[in-house]
Design a protein around this motif. Structure first.
Motif, PDB file in Angstrom:
ATOM      1  N   ARG A 143       0.830  -1.202   0.000  1.00 51.28           N
ATOM      2  CA  ARG A 143       0.000   0.000   0.000  1.00 51.28           C
ATOM      3  C   ARG A 143       0.869   1.258   0.000  1.00 51.28           C
ATOM      4  O   ARG A 143       0.477   2.285  -0.537  1.00 51.28           O
ATOM      5  CB  ARG A 143      -0.897  -0.012   1.250  1.00 51.28           C
ATOM      6  CG  ARG A 143      -2.091   0.924   1.170  1.00 51.28           C
ATOM      7  CD  ARG A 143      -2.984   0.741   2.380  1.00 51.28           C
ATOM      8  NE  ARG A 143      -3.591  -0.575   2.426  1.00 51.28           N
ATOM      9  CZ  ARG A 143      -4.792  -0.871   1.924  1.00 51.28           C
ATOM     10  NH1 ARG A 143      -5.472   0.056   1.314  1.00 51.28           N
ATOM     11  NH2 ARG A 143      -5.269  -2.076   2.011  1.00 51.28           N
ATOM     12  N   LEU A 144       2.068   1.172   0.609  1.00 45.07           N
ATOM     13  CA  LEU A 144       2.915   2.347   0.763  1.00 45.07           C
ATOM     14  C   LEU A 144       4.378   1.951   0.721  1.00 45.07           C
ATOM     15  O   LEU A 144       4.786   0.948   1.314  1.00 45.07           O
ATOM     16  CB  LEU A 144       2.619   3.031   2.115  1.00 45.07           C
ATOM     17  CG  LEU A 144       3.522   4.191   2.537  1.00 45.07           C
ATOM     18  CD1 LEU A 144       3.303   5.404   1.633  1.00 45.07           C
ATOM     19  CD2 LEU A 144       3.255   4.560   4.001  1.00 45.07           C
ATOM     20  N   LEU A 145       5.170   2.745   0.010  1.00 44.94           N
ATOM     21  CA  LEU A 145       6.624   2.607   0.014  1.00 44.94           C
ATOM     22  C   LEU A 145       7.225   3.930   0.456  1.00 44.94           C
ATOM     23  O   LEU A 145       7.013   4.963  -0.184  1.00 44.94           O
ATOM     24  CB  LEU A 145       7.147   2.245  -1.381  1.00 44.94           C
ATOM     25  CG  LEU A 145       8.679   2.302  -1.562  1.00 44.94           C
ATOM     26  CD1 LEU A 145       9.373   1.304  -0.633  1.00 44.94           C
ATOM     27  CD2 LEU A 145       9.055   2.046  -3.025  1.00 44.94           C
ATOM     28  N   CYS A 146       7.964   3.910   1.574  1.00 42.73           N
ATOM     29  CA  CYS A 146       8.642   5.097   2.098  1.00 42.73           C
ATOM     30  C   CYS A 146      10.130   4.978   1.795  1.00 42.73           C
ATOM     31  O   CYS A 146      10.754   3.968   2.131  1.00 42.73           O
ATOM     32  CB  CYS A 146       8.434   5.216   3.607  1.00 42.73           C
ATOM     33  SG  CYS A 146       6.730   5.500   4.115  1.00 42.73           S
ATOM     34  N   ILE A 147      10.697   6.009   1.173  1.00 42.02           N
ATOM     35  CA  ILE A 147      12.112   6.009   0.800  1.00 42.02           C
ATOM     36  C   ILE A 147      12.798   7.162   1.513  1.00 42.02           C
ATOM     37  O   ILE A 147      12.528   8.330   1.232  1.00 42.02           O
ATOM     38  CB  ILE A 147      12.291   6.151  -0.715  1.00 42.02           C
ATOM     39  CG1 ILE A 147      11.416   5.143  -1.464  1.00 42.02           C
ATOM     40  CG2 ILE A 147      13.761   5.972  -1.099  1.00 42.02           C
ATOM     41  CD1 ILE A 147      11.340   5.401  -2.959  1.00 42.02           C
ATOM     42  N   ASP A 148      13.689   6.838   2.434  1.00 37.84           N
ATOM     43  CA  ASP A 148      14.414   7.860   3.173  1.00 37.84           C
ATOM     44  C   ASP A 148      15.734   8.165   2.474  1.00 37.84           C
ATOM     45  O   ASP A 148      16.331   7.296   1.837  1.00 37.84           O
ATOM     46  CB  ASP A 148      14.672   7.363   4.600  1.00 37.84           C
ATOM     47  CG  ASP A 148      14.984   8.479   5.575  1.00 37.84           C
ATOM     48  OD1 ASP A 148      14.647   9.641   5.274  1.00 37.84           O
ATOM     49  OD2 ASP A 148      15.539   8.190   6.652  1.00 37.84           O
ATOM     50  N   GLU A 149      16.180   9.415   2.597  1.00 35.63           N
ATOM     51  CA  GLU A 149      17.475   9.834   2.052  1.00 35.63           C
ATOM     52  C   GLU A 149      17.551   9.600   0.548  1.00 35.63           C
ATOM     53  O   GLU A 149      18.485   8.997   0.030  1.00 35.63           O
ATOM     54  CB  GLU A 149      18.620   9.115   2.771  1.00 35.63           C
ATOM     55  CG  GLU A 149      18.644   9.346   4.266  1.00 35.63           C
ATOM     56  CD  GLU A 149      19.370   8.236   5.006  1.00 35.63           C
ATOM     57  OE1 GLU A 149      20.131   7.491   4.371  1.00 35.63           O
ATOM     58  OE2 GLU A 149      19.158   8.098   6.217  1.00 35.63           O
ATOM     59  N   PHE A 150      16.548  10.085  -0.149  1.00 32.30           N
ATOM     60  CA  PHE A 150      16.464   9.889  -1.596  1.00 32.30           C
ATOM     61  C   PHE A 150      17.546  10.707  -2.287  1.00 32.30           C
ATOM     62  O   PHE A 150      17.558  11.930  -2.217  1.00 32.30           O
ATOM     63  CB  PHE A 150      15.077  10.340  -2.081  1.00 32.30           C
ATOM     64  CG  PHE A 150      14.664   9.774  -3.404  1.00 32.30           C
ATOM     65  CD1 PHE A 150      13.625   8.868  -3.499  1.00 32.30           C
ATOM     66  CD2 PHE A 150      15.302  10.159  -4.567  1.00 32.30           C
ATOM     67  CE1 PHE A 150      13.225   8.350  -4.727  1.00 32.30           C
ATOM     68  CE2 PHE A 150      14.921   9.654  -5.797  1.00 32.30           C
ATOM     69  CZ  PHE A 150      13.879   8.747  -5.876  1.00 32.30           C
ATOM     70  N   LEU A 165       3.660   6.483  -2.726  1.00 35.31           N
ATOM     71  CA  LEU A 165       5.068   6.757  -2.491  1.00 35.31           C
ATOM     72  C   LEU A 165       5.243   7.911  -1.518  1.00 35.31           C
ATOM     73  O   LEU A 165       4.457   8.857  -1.509  1.00 35.31           O
ATOM     74  CB  LEU A 165       5.769   7.119  -3.805  1.00 35.31           C
ATOM     75  CG  LEU A 165       5.644   6.132  -4.967  1.00 35.31           C
ATOM     76  CD1 LEU A 165       6.269   6.730  -6.216  1.00 35.31           C
ATOM     77  CD2 LEU A 165       6.295   4.804  -4.622  1.00 35.31           C
ATOM     78  N   ALA A 166       6.276   7.829  -0.712  1.00 35.88           N
ATOM     79  CA  ALA A 166       6.664   8.946   0.150  1.00 35.88           C
ATOM     80  C   ALA A 166       8.182   8.911   0.255  1.00 35.88           C
ATOM     81  O   ALA A 166       8.780   7.836   0.349  1.00 35.88           O
ATOM     82  CB  ALA A 166       6.028   8.836   1.524  1.00 35.88           C
ATOM     83  N   ALA A 167       8.804  10.072   0.234  1.00 34.95           N
ATOM     84  CA  ALA A 167      10.259  10.117   0.250  1.00 34.95           C
ATOM     85  C   ALA A 167      10.757  11.349   0.982  1.00 34.95           C
ATOM     86  O   ALA A 167      10.039  12.347   1.109  1.00 34.95           O
ATOM     87  CB  ALA A 167      10.811  10.103  -1.181  1.00 34.95           C
ATOM     88  N   THR A 168      11.985  11.272   1.485  1.00 35.16           N
ATOM     89  CA  THR A 168      12.653  12.432   2.061  1.00 35.16           C
ATOM     90  C   THR A 168      13.957  12.657   1.319  1.00 35.16           C
ATOM     91  O   THR A 168      14.571  11.726   0.798  1.00 35.16           O
ATOM     92  CB  THR A 168      12.989  12.240   3.550  1.00 35.16           C
ATOM     93  OG1 THR A 168      14.066  11.287   3.673  1.00 35.16           O
ATOM     94  CG2 THR A 168      11.783  11.760   4.328  1.00 35.16           C
ATOM     95  N   SER A 169      14.373  13.913   1.271  1.00 38.16           N
ATOM     96  CA  SER A 169      15.654  14.244   0.674  1.00 38.16           C
ATOM     97  C   SER A 169      16.000  15.670   1.044  1.00 38.16           C
ATOM     98  O   SER A 169      15.164  16.423   1.531  1.00 38.16           O
ATOM     99  CB  SER A 169      15.611  14.095  -0.848  1.00 38.16           C
ATOM    100  OG  SER A 169      16.869  14.409  -1.424  1.00 38.16           O
ATOM    101  N   ASN A 170      17.240  16.012   0.787  1.00 32.96           N
ATOM    102  CA  ASN A 170      17.677  17.396   0.948  1.00 32.96           C
ATOM    103  C   ASN A 170      17.664  18.132  -0.384  1.00 32.96           C
ATOM    104  O   ASN A 170      18.154  19.243  -0.483  1.00 32.96           O
ATOM    105  CB  ASN A 170      19.106  17.435   1.529  1.00 32.96           C
ATOM    106  CG  ASN A 170      19.182  16.833   2.904  1.00 32.96           C
ATOM    107  OD1 ASN A 170      18.291  17.003   3.710  1.00 32.96           O
ATOM    108  ND2 ASN A 170      20.246  16.110   3.176  1.00 32.96           N
ATOM    109  N   THR A 171      17.113  17.496  -1.416  1.00 32.38           N
ATOM    110  CA  THR A 171      17.126  18.059  -2.758  1.00 32.38           C
ATOM    111  C   THR A 171      15.760  17.881  -3.399  1.00 32.38           C
ATOM    112  O   THR A 171      15.196  16.796  -3.362  1.00 32.38           O
ATOM    113  CB  THR A 171      18.181  17.348  -3.632  1.00 32.38           C
ATOM    114  OG1 THR A 171      19.437  17.384  -2.964  1.00 32.38           O
ATOM    115  CG2 THR A 171      18.316  18.018  -4.985  1.00 32.38           C
ATOM    116  N   LEU A 172      15.221  18.924  -3.984  1.00 35.11           N
ATOM    117  CA  LEU A 172      13.931  18.827  -4.656  1.00 35.11           C
ATOM    118  C   LEU A 172      13.995  17.811  -5.790  1.00 35.11           C
ATOM    119  O   LEU A 172      15.045  17.633  -6.418  1.00 35.11           O
ATOM    120  CB  LEU A 172      13.511  20.186  -5.209  1.00 35.11           C
ATOM    121  CG  LEU A 172      13.026  21.195  -4.164  1.00 35.11           C
ATOM    122  CD1 LEU A 172      12.933  22.580  -4.790  1.00 35.11           C
ATOM    123  CD2 LEU A 172      11.674  20.788  -3.597  1.00 35.11           C
TER     124      LEU A 172
END
Length: 367
Positions: A161-168, A193-200
């Motif tokens: 149902r959900l994939l979370c990606i950290d430090e993309f 999808l959900a993700a985090t990053s320091n870059t757009l």
């Protein structure tokens, strides 16, 4: 019955002595890679309610609201076997048409504003069984593809149902094409999808490789996400005293011997060892450690070594392993050139996290 000895001022020393990261070469089976795609120990108990927005940064409060609504929209029934599941209010058992617009959220911001906290909170808040949710870092996701193969990865994650990606992060063209294709397939299967990053999303790859040559793939990635900018200061150091200065080799060594489950390594040798272990295995490298003790910390010699150290710092931080060190302070690990280059945000994140872990380790010397 085992015996122990005591060195003045250091506490009991075990016969076996401390562990060594350099002596470890972990091999992680594919089934463990899949089973461990959950929030790491540091973020196991976090929730939206435990995130404390900075009152001076309204984007933090807005992010919580958006993510809470996003999680609520993932509560619909799921048609197993490739059918699309509810997303953004599509809570029907019959697979709806793919809604227009992004299929996920992308948390962009500086280091230390709580992006991983929010991503893990989203994972916990999503009303689905843990087996239908996946959480992992970007490097862990790419390694999963390497271990399972592309089609098997799509099959394994396509029922989620959900994939979370950290430090993309996209550090090379191969990853760009691979991840763009993978996420496109997962979106077609109805995975949120959900993700985090320091870059757009549209800026991924800038300063690292010829991003213009892969503009189509990067734009394709960006189209999957609604970007949420999260502003703020690094919460790990907000209002806290300065990190402790490095200790002496003797203090670090005594603490390592006095701390059950601690490792003790010479920093330059550890950097050499990291080159022999795939970064996706750095989590397994730290299995069972209560503390990491390092002697002779010095600036890293090159970019490849620096990026490996960043991954190790992330895994230690995720697992809440304190780091006690002698030599140079952690804010001198990376050269001025590195801190001004394309990976600068990664390096600042590593400094921030290692400084927090050094603060956690201070008590090991006082025991």
């Amino acid at each position: 019955m085992s015996s122990s000895t005591t060195t003045p001022g250091s506490g009991p020393l075990t016969d076996a002595g401390p562990l060594s990261l350099c002596a470890r070469e972990p091999h992680v089976p594919a089934d463990r890679l899949v089973a461990e795609m959950v929030p790491p120990p540091r973020f196991d108990a976090v929730r939206f309610a435990t995130y404390i927005p900075d009152p001076n940064q309204p984007s933090q409060t807005e992010a919580v609201t958006v993510l809470e609504n996003f999680a609520a929209g993932l509560g619909g029934a799921h048609a197993v076997g490739g059918g699309r599941r509810g997303l953004f209010g599509f809570g029907r058992s019959r697979a709806p048409k793919t809604p227009a617009g992004p299929r996920g959220v992308y948390l962009d911001g500086g280091y230390g504003v709580g992006k991983t906290h929010l991503l893990a909170s989203l994972w916990h808040a999503t009303p689905a069984e843990p087996a239908l949710k996946a959480f992992g870092t970007f490097v862990e996701l790419t390694n999963l593809v390497g271990a399972l193969g592309f089609q098997k990865t799509v099959q394994t994650l396509g029922g989620h149902r959900l994939l979370c990606i950290d430090e993309f992060e996209l550090d090379d063209p191969g990853d760009t094409v691979l991840v763009s294709t993978l996420l496109g397939k997962l979106v077609e299967s109805g995975v949120a999808l959900a993700a985090t990053s320091n870059t757009l999303p549209g800026k991924l790859g800038e300063g690292r490789f010829a991003a213009a040559d892969f503009l189509r793939e990067i734009q394709g990635l960006s189209a999957h996400f609604r970007a949420l900018r999260i502003d703020g200061e690094d919460y790990r150091h907000r209002g806290l005293p300065e990190a402790p200065a490095p200790f002496t080799d003797e203090e670090v060594t005594k603490a390592a011997y006095a701390t059950p489950g601690a490792s003790l390594d010479d920093f330059p040798h550890l950097l050499e060892h990291l080159a022999k272990v795939h970064p996706s295995r750095y989590g397994a490298l730290t299995d069972g450690l209560t503390a990491v003790c390092l002697t002779d910390v010095r600036p890293v010699p090159d970019q490849s070594t620096a990026l490996r150290l960043v991954v190790l710092a992330d895994r230690l931080y995720d697992r809440e392993v304190p780091v006690l060190a002698s030599g140079q302070p952690f804010d001198r690990l990376f050269s001025e050139e590195m801190l001004k280059g394309g990976y600068r945000k990664k390096y600042f994140r590593a400094i921030s996290r290692l400084t927090a872990l050094a603060r956690d380790a201070k008590g090991l010397v006082d025991q």
